[in-house]
Design an enzyme around this catalytic site. Structure first.
Site: not given
Ligand SMILES: [Fe+3]
Ligand SMILES: [Fe+3]
Lengths: 120, 279, 279, 120
Positions: B240, B12, B193, B59
């Site tokens: 995530e 996303h 990540h 976020h």
């Molecule tokens: Fe994210």
């Protein structure tokens, strides 16, 4: 209590105590969702930091665009990303700044771990 | 009873939305990534789900530290997107759903989950990028969306096992909802990540592959990781994966994978895409 | 390790705050109610707790329906009170606590609770009236307060059993906190009352007495009520018993009651007051 | 799905669907935490209702101070209490309005169920 923080190298765990420490800094960066706030910051960076009650260490890190120092002072990458956006930096630029690389070097580092595309 | 017809995993990240805004899908950097989506779009076009339950994380558009939910679920008739501060174009309002949403909330509370219940929230790229990917041209407004937001920012975060259990409770709630509507579930974000720190830029493609394999065959193995372990193995934002686990929990039984794509790096991440159907 | 030295139950209705603002404590209407507090104030004066964990519900000052937590816990260094719209005087800022608060949050998440974590919230009469009652003249700022807010407004609400379990988890977290600080826990609100509907005004003094008895001897019996049953038996706002149950959960083992008072009606409610100590 | 609503007599269960129905009304009443909002409402009640997008039924209930109708239209007593406060009504006044009693009659009803004080 034991302190297991930062047990992963090069990673500042954004946990409760860090969220307490960084609250003012994060609140300021959260405000950058708003275009007028971004403009106000650009007009007078120091005054905008003072408006949110940043500590001297946080303010210095902001003025110096020192991303790692902002994180050590409790900054969360989610809100710092908005600060980076305001500066016109993307996530590879920010990665480079934090790892002592140019953006191109940082991208090459990403590519070196890759798969798919040209990486097979 | 309402029926979950399939599960979709997808990245996303904002860079995808920006690439779509700029029409870069066929450029060398992006084409292998976007090649993962036509089969999913076709399936969605054939199946025409009425409702999408989207597991995402905010976020820093709506859920600030002042009052940060561990789990939040939307019960609003619609959701707006807004300026996130760094240049991704906002998308038109997302259509919400209130009846199944409230039914899910009732069932969650009955089964000792403690969600924050949202009748008016803005949704960020964590939800809007997947919608844009599934329905190019923003042709998503016919479908009703139930956002489920999981804290992936500030530790402590809900454990992988808790996120999986949340998904299971939602899956059972859907199954007990008196309606013939078709529901698709999205697990968004990931995979490995790290954006922050001197370790920024780590990608672990081997682990990402393990995640995609285990998500199909043995999701409970993935729930045995702690969030600290996920940070170590998959980077600070590798947590995530929790949204993928929640999605997989919804599917309840065995699943088969009918489509997969994986490309890394996409921006700073390993970008995985899967279409899963119940056996 | 930190230690829970006692538990206190008390009403938190605005009328009490207004009565104190106006100096009505010794009037015929109020004197029997306020007579319940000097023994508790004396005990607090002797014991000098460092921290108070206060279970309360927000009545629409901070927690609106846009984003309404089931459970919210404060981790802020201080909390402001504010205008609630109908004339109770605001009180000076409440001193917060961050170390034990975060420790509790860590333990709650570890044990599969899903709190909303609050670094900046306003607190309403549900929390401020009890503080004013315990420390007349607003002499409470020496004590650090951890607010724990429970949804008692919109159904579905957390079940009595879940609220009790929340308290138990918090009690165990306090016991595992490396500190020699003394902690007192407040259960606020209740008892029977109903503000809305044609049934407004119902009070069930027999049930209130049962609650106060069982809270001491057999709190788990009270956790077997559903919220719907509490509404039927104790009125629509009788569900505020959930804050008493959370408080009692914190005390973990057997307790003895060293003080009790009960007066009804006080405004529209049955007003109970207890001081409980661990055996 | 079964509908067990209102199984307790004289009690409108404020649940999810009611919270959906009453959102605009509750949002308006929530705004009355703010003194300026209360003044703005008093200046032009109808315009203030329209500003929050109240339904015709909600607006009529507000204009008529019909507490029960506001509850049937999805009003939550927590926010309606702020509306009552703006009107200078306390919880006994509101109890009387809802139960067809004068405030004194409502207080007598409360007293009739009491214990402690003069009630033994
Ligand atoms: Fe994210
Ligand atoms: Fe209350």
């Amino acid at each position: 209590m034991t302190d297991d923080k930062n047990k992963t190298w090069g990673t500042i765990k954004f946990d409760g105590p860090m969220a307490t420490k960084g609250y003012a800094l994060n609140k300021m960066c959260y405000s950058f969702n708003n275009a007028e706030a971004r403009e106000e910051f650009k007009q007078d960076e120091a005054a905008y930091c003072d408006k949110f009650g940043l500590t001297p260490e946080q303010k210095e890190a902001v003025i110096n665009r020192d991303i790692l120092a902002m994180e050590r002072e409790g900054g969360s990458i989610y809100y710092l990303a908005k600060f980076a956006g305001l500066l016109g930096l993307n996530v590879q630029d920010v990665g480079g700044l934090q790892t002592g690389r140019t953006t191109e070097e940082f991208q090459a580092y990403l590519d070196s771990q890759g798969r798919g595309k040209n990486n097979g | 009873m309402a029926k979950i017809i399939g599960g979709i995993t997808t990245s996303h990240i904002p860079a995808i939305g920006i690439a779509m805004d700029r029409g870069l899908e066929d450029t060398p950097y992006w084409k292998d990534f976007f090649a993962g989506y036509p089969p999913i779009r076709e399936w969605l076009g054939e199946q025409k789900p009425d409702i999408a339950i989207v597991f995402y994380n905010d976020h820093g558009l709506e859920m600030f530290l002042d009052k940060k939910p561990t789990f939040a679920i939307g019960c609003a008739p619609s959701y707006d997107n807004a300026d996130e501060g760094w240049g991704i174009a906002t998308i038109p309002p997302v259509t919400g759903e209130t009846e199944l949403s409230w039914h899910i909330v009732n069932e969650l509370i009955e089964h000792d989950f403690d969600p924050t219940v949202c009748q008016d929230i803005k949704v960020d790229h964590g939800l809007t990028v997947p919608l844009s990917l599934m329905y190019p041209g923003h042709n998503y407004q016919h479908m009703k969306v139930i956002p489920v937001c999981i804290n992936c920012e500030r530790h402590p975060m809900p454990k992988p096992s808790r996120c999986y259990a949340l998904g299971q409770a939602i899956g059972k709630a859907v199954e007990s909802f008196d309606s013939d509507q078709k529901v698709v579930v999205f697990g968004t974000g990931g995979l490995s990540h790290q954006l922050d720190g001197e370790r920024a830029g780590i990608i672990n493609a081997d682990f990402d592959e393990e995640c995609m394999n285990k998500l199909v065959s043995d999701p409970e193995a993935l729930t045995r990781y702690s969030n600290d372990e996920l940070v170590e193995i998959a980077g600070a934002q590798g947590v995530e994966l929790n949204m993928w686990l929640a999605m997989r929990g919804c599917m309840l039984g065995k699943v088969r994978e009918v489509h997969r794509n994986y490309v890394a790096p996409i921006s700073n991440t390993g970008a995985g895409t899967q279409l899963l159907l119940n056996e």
